[in-house]
Motif scaffolding. Structure first.
Motif, PDB file in Angstrom:
ATOM      1  N   LEU A 128       0.912  -1.180  -0.032  1.00 43.03           N
ATOM      2  CA  LEU A 128       0.062  -0.014   0.064  1.00 43.03           C
ATOM      3  C   LEU A 128       0.846   1.459  -0.150  1.00 43.03           C
ATOM      4  CD1 LEU A 128      -2.511  -1.070   2.701  1.00 43.03           C
ATOM      5  CD2 LEU A 128      -2.779  -1.253   0.371  1.00 43.03           C
ATOM      6  N   CYS A 187       1.532   5.470   0.486  1.00 43.90           N
ATOM      7  CA  CYS A 187       0.882   6.486   1.517  1.00 43.90           C
ATOM      8  C   CYS A 187       1.773   7.424   1.997  1.00 43.90           C
ATOM      9  CB  CYS A 187       0.402   5.787   2.809  1.00 43.90           C
ATOM     10  SG  CYS A 187       1.545   5.241   3.985  1.00 43.90           S
ATOM     11  N   HIS A 247       1.209  10.534  -3.026  1.00 43.28           N
ATOM     12  CA  HIS A 247      -0.276   9.586  -2.863  1.00 43.28           C
ATOM     13  C   HIS A 247      -1.274  10.194  -2.760  1.00 43.28           C
ATOM     14  CE1 HIS A 247      -2.761   6.155  -1.715  1.00 43.28           C
ATOM     15  NE2 HIS A 247      -2.882   6.883  -0.673  1.00 43.28           N
ATOM     16  N   PRO A 288      -5.430   9.088  -2.164  1.00 43.87           N
ATOM     17  CA  PRO A 288      -6.292   8.005  -2.215  1.00 43.87           C
ATOM     18  C   PRO A 288      -7.415   7.769  -3.180  1.00 43.87           C
ATOM     19  CG  PRO A 288      -6.773   9.339  -0.328  1.00 43.87           C
ATOM     20  CD  PRO A 288      -5.645   9.928  -0.923  1.00 43.87           C
ATOM     21  N   HIS A 307      -8.573  -3.663  -2.857  1.00 40.31           N
ATOM     22  CA  HIS A 307      -8.868  -3.379  -1.403  1.00 40.31           C
ATOM     23  C   HIS A 307      -8.381  -4.808  -0.756  1.00 40.31           C
ATOM     24  CE1 HIS A 307     -12.473  -5.412  -2.301  1.00 40.31           C
ATOM     25  NE2 HIS A 307     -12.705  -5.503  -0.983  1.00 40.31           N
ATOM     26  N   SER A 361     -12.389   2.844   5.158  1.00 42.50           N
ATOM     27  CA  SER A 361     -11.185   3.300   4.635  1.00 42.50           C
ATOM     28  C   SER A 361     -10.114   3.530   5.751  1.00 42.50           C
ATOM     29  CB  SER A 361     -11.236   4.937   3.873  1.00 42.50           C
ATOM     30  OG  SER A 361     -11.716   5.839   4.828  1.00 42.50           O
ATOM     31  N   HIS A 393      -7.053   4.023   2.214  1.00 46.59           N
ATOM     32  CA  HIS A 393      -7.242   2.785   1.242  1.00 46.59           C
ATOM     33  C   HIS A 393      -8.321   1.998   1.814  1.00 46.59           C
ATOM     34  CE1 HIS A 393      -2.714   3.502   1.660  1.00 46.59           C
ATOM     35  NE2 HIS A 393      -3.033   3.242   0.345  1.00 46.59           N
TER      36      HIS A 393
END
Length: 138
Positions: free
Chosen positions: A11, A13, A58, A60, A73, A113, A118
């Motif tokens: 992921l 971020c 990033h 989202p 996801h 989220s 995410h």
């Protein structure tokens, strides 16, 4: 010879350690940091293995709004009797419920989220499938 393989969902971020702490607490996993401060892994029981990578640009996804598609996801499986408690836990850790507009039927999947935006869901773990007895089994 086949080479042994495993996979890791990564992921992106802006603050990887903060997001790693969220998922480690949620999944009962450990945080592993290597030499790269922009890459953190979360490793836990029963095959849990995630990684978080710093991406200063990033943004989202906007899921469930139709402007952007859901890129991916994480689905976290829990027992049917544990779904409400799991929901209290994820919200207490900083997740935000995502309104999808689905109102009918039992809520066996609940969407959220994480603190970095995410998407993930809590879902009732499916019952194990049992194979029918073999015709030769007597």
């Amino acid at each position: 010879m086949t080479v042994a393989k495993t996979s890791v969902l990564v992921l992106d971020c802006a603050e990887p350690l903060e997001l790693a702490e969220f998922y480690a607490a949620l999944l009962g996993a450990e945080i592993h940091r290597g030499d790269d401060p922009d890459f953190v892994e979360i490793i836990g029981h029963r095959g849990v293995h995630l990684a978080i990578r710093r991406d200063l640009g990033h943004a989202p996804p906007s899921w469930p709004r139709p402007e952007d598609s859901l890129q991916s996801h994480l689905r976290i499986l829990v027992g049917r009797d544990d779904l409400d408690e799991a929901e209290r836990e994820v919200v207490g850790l900083g997740a935000r419920p995502v309104e999808t507009g689905e109102r009918g039927g039992p809520r066996e999947v609940r969407r959220y989220s994480d603190p970095a935006g995410h998407s993930f869901s809590l879902a009732v773990s499916p019952a194990p499938v049992t194979a029918p007895p073999s015709p030769d089994h007597r």
